[in-house]
Design a protein around this motif. Structure first.
Motif, mmCIF file in Angstrom:
data_model
loop_
_atom_site.group_PDB
_atom_site.id
_atom_site.type_symbol
_atom_site.label_atom_id
_atom_site.label_comp_id
_atom_site.label_asym_id
_atom_site.label_seq_id
_atom_site.Cartn_x
_atom_site.Cartn_y
_atom_site.Cartn_z
ATOM 1 N N GLU A 251 3.498 18.756 -69.255
ATOM 2 C CA GLU A 251 4.269 19.892 -68.733
ATOM 3 C C GLU A 251 5.548 20.128 -69.519
ATOM 4 O OE1 GLU A 251 6.043 21.549 -64.467
ATOM 5 O OE2 GLU A 251 5.296 19.497 -64.636
ATOM 6 N N GLY A 252 6.211 19.061 -69.927
ATOM 7 C CA GLY A 252 7.458 19.233 -70.661
ATOM 8 C C GLY A 252 7.276 19.369 -72.153
ATOM 9 N N ASP A 253 6.051 19.157 -72.639
ATOM 10 C CA ASP A 253 5.800 19.173 -74.083
ATOM 11 C C ASP A 253 5.008 20.386 -74.536
ATOM 12 O OD1 ASP A 253 6.939 16.663 -73.937
ATOM 13 O OD2 ASP A 253 5.006 15.647 -73.822
ATOM 14 N N LEU A 254 4.110 20.885 -73.688
ATOM 15 C CA LEU A 254 3.172 21.933 -74.072
ATOM 16 C C LEU A 254 3.436 23.194 -73.277
ATOM 17 C CD1 LEU A 254 0.537 22.403 -75.779
ATOM 18 C CD2 LEU A 254 -0.728 21.795 -73.715
ATOM 19 N N ASP A 255 3.607 24.312 -73.987
ATOM 20 C CA ASP A 255 3.788 25.607 -73.336
ATOM 21 C C ASP A 255 2.404 26.196 -73.067
ATOM 22 O OD1 ASP A 255 4.450 28.102 -72.418
ATOM 23 O OD2 ASP A 255 5.779 28.593 -74.095
ATOM 24 N N PHE A 256 1.940 26.054 -71.806
ATOM 25 C CA PHE A 256 0.583 26.492 -71.475
ATOM 26 C C PHE A 256 0.421 28.007 -71.585
ATOM 27 C CE2 PHE A 256 0.711 22.309 -69.578
ATOM 28 C CZ PHE A 256 -0.562 21.819 -69.832
ATOM 29 N N THR A 257 1.524 28.756 -71.551
ATOM 30 C CA THR A 257 1.420 30.214 -71.661
ATOM 31 C C THR A 257 1.043 30.640 -73.085
ATOM 32 O OG1 THR A 257 3.791 30.446 -72.157
ATOM 33 C CG2 THR A 257 3.133 30.511 -69.835
ATOM 34 N N CYS A 258 1.207 29.729 -74.045
ATOM 35 C CA CYS A 258 0.853 30.048 -75.437
ATOM 36 C C CYS A 258 -0.614 29.776 -75.744
ATOM 37 C CB CYS A 258 1.727 29.242 -76.399
ATOM 38 S SG CYS A 258 3.460 29.764 -76.436
ATOM 39 N N LEU A 259 -1.357 29.301 -74.777
ATOM 40 C CA LEU A 259 -2.774 29.032 -74.987
ATOM 41 C C LEU A 259 -3.608 30.270 -74.705
ATOM 42 C CD1 LEU A 259 -3.089 25.519 -73.298
ATOM 43 C CD2 LEU A 259 -2.678 26.036 -75.704
ATOM 44 N N ASP A 260 -4.653 30.473 -75.453
ATOM 45 C CA ASP A 260 -5.562 31.599 -75.258
ATOM 46 C C ASP A 260 -6.421 31.333 -74.020
ATOM 47 O OD1 ASP A 260 -7.479 33.582 -75.341
ATOM 48 O OD2 ASP A 260 -7.813 33.424 -77.499
ATOM 49 N N LYS A 261 -6.299 32.154 -73.000
ATOM 50 C CA LYS A 261 -7.028 31.934 -71.751
ATOM 51 C C LYS A 261 -8.544 32.002 -71.943
ATOM 52 C CE LYS A 261 -3.379 33.771 -68.763
ATOM 53 N NZ LYS A 261 -3.044 34.798 -67.732
ATOM 54 N N ASN A 262 -8.980 32.754 -72.949
ATOM 55 C CA ASN A 262 -10.424 32.926 -73.162
ATOM 56 C C ASN A 262 -11.026 31.855 -74.075
ATOM 57 O OD1 ASN A 262 -10.457 35.346 -71.629
ATOM 58 N ND2 ASN A 262 -9.653 36.468 -73.407
ATOM 59 N N PHE A 263 -10.188 30.957 -74.582
ATOM 60 C CA PHE A 263 -10.706 29.914 -75.464
ATOM 61 C C PHE A 263 -9.993 28.602 -75.164
ATOM 62 C CE2 PHE A 263 -12.057 27.585 -79.111
ATOM 63 C CZ PHE A 263 -13.205 28.205 -79.561
ATOM 64 N N GLN A 264 -10.325 28.025 -74.024
ATOM 65 C CA GLN A 264 -9.834 26.708 -73.631
ATOM 66 C C GLN A 264 -11.022 25.911 -73.108
ATOM 67 O OE1 GLN A 264 -6.211 26.410 -71.219
ATOM 68 N NE2 GLN A 264 -5.842 28.596 -71.549
ATOM 69 N N PHE A 265 -11.226 24.734 -73.659
ATOM 70 C CA PHE A 265 -12.356 23.901 -73.267
ATOM 71 C C PHE A 265 -11.886 22.455 -73.139
ATOM 72 C CE2 PHE A 265 -13.980 27.516 -75.575
ATOM 73 C CZ PHE A 265 -15.063 27.936 -74.810
ATOM 74 N N LEU A 266 -12.547 21.731 -72.276
ATOM 75 C CA LEU A 266 -12.236 20.316 -72.104
ATOM 76 C C LEU A 266 -13.514 19.542 -71.796
ATOM 77 C CD1 LEU A 266 -12.315 19.992 -68.783
ATOM 78 C CD2 LEU A 266 -10.019 20.887 -68.961
ATOM 79 N N ASP A 267 -13.472 18.250 -72.044
ATOM 80 C CA ASP A 267 -14.598 17.362 -71.741
ATOM 81 C C ASP A 267 -14.292 16.598 -70.467
ATOM 82 O OD1 ASP A 267 -15.734 18.227 -74.045
ATOM 83 O OD2 ASP A 267 -15.690 16.318 -75.099
ATOM 84 N N LEU A 268 -15.041 16.900 -69.433
ATOM 85 C CA LEU A 268 -14.885 16.211 -68.157
ATOM 86 C C LEU A 268 -15.835 15.019 -68.125
ATOM 87 C CD1 LEU A 268 -13.744 16.016 -65.278
ATOM 88 C CD2 LEU A 268 -15.594 17.546 -64.548
ATOM 89 N N GLY A 269 -15.306 13.834 -67.899
ATOM 90 C CA GLY A 269 -16.115 12.636 -67.876
ATOM 91 C C GLY A 269 -16.192 12.017 -66.495
ATOM 92 N N GLN A 270 -17.358 11.457 -66.189
ATOM 93 C CA GLN A 270 -17.550 10.717 -64.936
ATOM 94 C C GLN A 270 -18.158 9.359 -65.270
ATOM 95 O OE1 GLN A 270 -21.106 10.952 -62.450
ATOM 96 N NE2 GLN A 270 -19.836 11.922 -60.866
ATOM 97 N N GLU A 271 -17.596 8.284 -64.729
ATOM 98 C CA GLU A 271 -18.108 6.943 -64.944
ATOM 99 C C GLU A 271 -18.429 6.284 -63.614
ATOM 100 O OE1 GLU A 271 -16.112 5.670 -69.211
ATOM 101 O OE2 GLU A 271 -15.455 4.660 -67.380
#
Length: 841
Positions: A251-271
């Motif tokens: 939150e204090g390091d990354l400005d989330f408003t500068c990210l492209d809303k249409n191109f954000q992906f993440l890898d969700l893991g379950q163990e």
């Protein structure tokens, strides 16, 4: 060595015991955790880094995204017709470079993508030339920094792209530690910190720069943040908890408003991990295959792979790549994988044991390696360090055994893991429904086993296949060439089995291991058939019939097969593979010619002469091949299609190097071929410089790379063979006639000595390089004390009577067409066979 030790069988039964899978008890309780393993997003501006950016002003292409992330970006390509075509290009194929990483508690690298540099006709890699990097840095990025940052910061930054490049290699090149043993000494990853206060202004200037005339190849550039291996930071019992950890950390390091809303992906893991001590979980292969059949019905174009584990079939792993046209991809589900975290015992940052493709070179005899490295141009650049490869193998072996031994001592437990790459929008929907996902027991698709049983199984496989490999390597060092070929195949078999003994990811790709046969009809050849073993028994072993264990050779089934012949050759040496095999064959043929000469036992016979004449022709042809090849590399040949045969004869060593041929070679480049009288050598002096390995010429440094030229090796080998099987005087006569007739007559123009090739290239800045040639002084040999003085004219007549036949026709009179050999239509082996046939009759 007992075959039962390597096969897993007994003296009473040639088949191993049946693998019994225990009945699954799903009453065991489990622990389920979630995490975000990676995060990738397009970035609108450099100001995404609130605290700042650690920049590398001379980025390395090794930092590029090299693996498929299963994401695409639209690029406009202008066709020759002038129309615009929209292409969906994989991200890892778009030219890009690593700019630096954000200053944050997590490692968040930032990349600059330059889609305008992409071309569908170019190689599918993402590298950017230093020329474009220098333009981007020196004309765009660094001036923008100079404009907006204060002097107290600028004084600590590099002045240019080239200055930064010099700095990163300073330690390795100036302190003298640039060596293969000190990888860190080659390049320092130097970063400079830029405060986030001025990054927005810098990026605005960069956008304007990309629109200037002359720099439009930077148009459409975009930024991307790509963070990996975050799972240990973001472990939580819920999906929402994992996201909260991610948000709080950045939150204090990354400005989330500068990210492209249409191109954000993440890898969700379950163990899922069993709560019982020292228990290991696996996915059941049957369950994975059943779920795959269900998914295929609803996902056209699905790319899936289900692979068994560690030479067994009951447990397995799976990867799913959804097609861009499928409903899953449109809804944001990109990629899925199911596997066991047990792989962490072998995974060292993406490096797995025994994966060095050069380990196959350990299966080659030392004689072949020496021939390979001395096989002319490029041989010096491809050096096989056997000791280094042996250290590579033992490091892999010891790393695996140490990891397994520690896991046994610590009674480690491992669970099952699934990862899903998805869009941020799909993740938010799933997060809202996460309270509906409840686990209290192991799922039905899970297989539970005592960890020590698993570790001992892996430990035993590594040891037994390693024992067979190292025993084969010991025999290989002491073997003859005839034995080394079979031992090399056995070595490669054990090496492939070791690779597959802790994971089956590449088992099907190893065709020699997997297949039962290859080809069709009469060309059908057997393989090791592990596929059939998996289908029948559920696991693989080394059948006793594979080898004759007493002689340590392949059994009857594989003895005539091509199984395990393939070696993955380094690209530097790939084009030399055929040449290496041909050269080895010619060495063997030469040895057989030596045996034939010894059988004749008459150095003065006409038959002996004809054999020696043929060997002399081969030497001269080898010499011409080197010279003509160098010429064709230097000049673009202007020999037209009607002279294609002439070009073929030149590159096969059959065309003389006389005045007419050299001038006709490239008439428009005549000014680049100069005739030098700087060194006025006699014929004998010139011969010594070109052919002798220990001549006394004082200008040795002018041809320091000539030592291992093939024609020199052939000449020395032929001379020593003739001296041994005939006598020393015959060898001298052979060399004298070789020089005075074939060499002097058909190579009137000879190259002037050069350091690294036949061609002495001299060039000043802005001028074309030139080739310097020296004409032969066609006088007889000088009578001086040289290393090897040839016989002078006037030797006993009886020695010269048998040398009257011209070298241009070194074929026995009985042959129907003497020209066949000289025109290259008869190979040395065919000539040898004809001589042997005549000798036998």
């Amino acid at each position: 060595m007992s075959p039962f030790l390597l096969c897993g069988t007994s003296t009473t039964n040639s088949l191993p015991p049946v693998l019994e899978i225990p009945t699954q008890d799903h009453s065991s309780t489990s622990t389920t955790t979630y995490d975000i393993d990676s995060f990738i997003a397009k970035v609108k501006c450099l100001s995404v880094a609130k605290k700042g950016l650690r920049v590398q002003f001379s980025p390395s292409c090794l930092r590029n995204i090299s693996t498929d992330v299963h994401l695409y970006s639209k690029i406009e390509e202008r066709l020759l017709s002038g129309n615009i075509k929209i292409c969906q290009v994989p991200l890892h194929h778009i030219p890009h470079f690593y700019l630096g990483h954000l200053a944050s508690s997590l490692h968040l690298p930032l990349y600059v993508f330059l889609p305008a540099l992409w071309n569908s006709n170019l190689n599918k890699n993402s590298y950017i030339s230093n020329h474009h990097l220098q333009q981007w840095m020196d004309i765009g990025f660094i001036p923008a920094i100079l404009k907006h940052y204060p002097p107290d910061i600028l004084q600590h930054l590099p002045l240019s792209f080239n200055a930064a490049s010099m700095n990163i290699f300073a330690r390795g090149r100036e302190l003298g530690i640039q060596d293969a043993r000190f990888e860190s000494g080659k390049r320092q990853e130097l970063h400079c910190f830029l405060s986030g206060r001025y990054l927005q202004n810098v990026w605005q200037d960069m956008v304007k720069f990309s629109q200037k005339p002359g720099y439009t190849h930077f148009q459409g550039m975009f930024l991307m943040v790509n963070a990996k291996d975050l799972k240990l930071h973001l472990k939580s019992s819920t999906i929402s908890g994992s996201w909260q950890l991610f948000s709080d950390l950045l939150e204090g390091d990354l400005d989330f408003t500068c990210l492209d809303k249409n191109f954000q992906f993440l890898d969700l893991g379950q163990e899922v991990l069993c709560q019982e001590e020292s228990a290991t979980c696996f996915f059941r292969t049957c369950c994975l295959e059943q779920s795959l059949r269900e998914i295929r019905e609803k996902s056209p174009g699905l790319k899936a792979a289900t692979y068994s584990w560690a030479l067994t079939t009951a447990t397995g792993n799976q990867t799913l790549a959804y097609s861009k046209s499928s409903s899953q991809y449109e809804n944001g589900l990109i990629y899925s994988q199911y596997y066991s975290p047990l792989k962490s015992l072998f995974d060292a940052g993406g490096t797995y044991p025994f994966q060095n493709s050069s380990l196959d070179y350990l299966s080659l005899s030392s004689e072949i390696l020496k021939l390979w490295q001395s096989s002319g141009t490029g041989g010096a650049r491809f050096q096989v360090d056997v000791e280094k490869l042996e250290r590579s193998y033992t490091h892999s072996r010891d790393r695996v055994l140490l990891a397994l031994k520690a896991a046994i001592q610590q009674r480690r437990s491992f669970g099952i893991r699934q990862e899903h790459r998805m869009s941020f929008q799909l993740f938010l929907l799933l997060k809202d429904k996460s309270n509906e996902i409840v686990f209290s027991q192991l799922p039905d698709c899970c297989y539970l086993q005592e960890s020590c049983d698993i570790f001992h199984f892996l430990y035993g496989n590594i040891l037994r296949f390693g024992l067979g490999l190292e025993y084969t390597a010991t025999r290989l060092r002491k073997s003859s060439f005839e034995q080394s070929q079979d031992l090399g195949r056995i070595f490669r078999m054990f090496l492939q089995l070791q690779k597959a003994s802790f994971t089956n990811t590449l088992l099907q790709a190893q065709g020699d291991l997997w297949r039962s046969q290859t080809g069709s009809g009469e060309r059908t050849l057997p393989g090791l058939a592990l596929k059939d073993q998996l289908a029948t028994y559920g696991f693989c072993w080394l059948a006793p019939s594979v080898m004759d264990w007493s002689k340590w050779v392949f059994g009857n089934i594989l003895s005539q097969s091509n199984t395990f012949n393939y070696i993955q050759i380094h690209p530097t040496a790939l084009h030399k593979a055929k040449h290496l095999l041909d050269q080895k064959t010619q060495w063997d043929i030469l040895d057989k010619f030596g045996v034939l000469l010894k059988d004749i036992q008459d150095p003065s016979s006409q038959e002996t002469y004809k054999i020696l004449a043929f060997l002399g022709t081969l030497v001269i042809q080898k010499f011409r091949i080197d010279v003509w090849t160098a010429l064709f590399k230097f000049c673009d040949s202007e020999w037209k299609e009607e002279s294609e045969l002439k070009k073929e004869l030149a590159l096969s060593g059959q065309l003389p190097l006389d005045y007419e041929n050299v001038l006709a070679f490239a008439p428009t480049r005549f000014t680049r071929i100069k005739y030098s009288n700087k060194y006025k050598f006699s014929l004998q002096e010139r011969w010594e410089i070109l052919f002798y390995s220990e001549d006394k010429w004082e200008k040795q440094e002018l041809r320091k790379a000539w030592k291992d030229k093939p024609y020199r090796l052939y000449f020395e080998r032929y001379y020593s063979t003739i001296s041994t099987v005939c006598d020393a005087e015959t060898a001298k006569c052979w060399e004298y006639l070789l020089v005075q007739t074939q060499f002097a007559r058909s190579n009137f123009l000879l190259p002037s000595p050069a350091k690294h090739s036949f061609l002495q290239k001299q060039s000043l800045q802005g001028q074309l390089s030139r080739i310097y040639w020296v004409s032969l002084q066609r006088n007889s040999w000088a009578l001086s004390n040289t290393l090897r003085t040839l016989p002078a004219k006037g030797s006993p007549p009886d020695k010269w009577n048998n040398w009257s036949v011209d070298y241009y026709c070194p074929i026995p009179d009985e042959y129907e067409s003497p020209a066949e050999l000289f025109m290259g239509k008869l190979k040395p082996l065919q000539v040898l066979q004809r001589f042997q046939k005549k000798r036998n009759t």
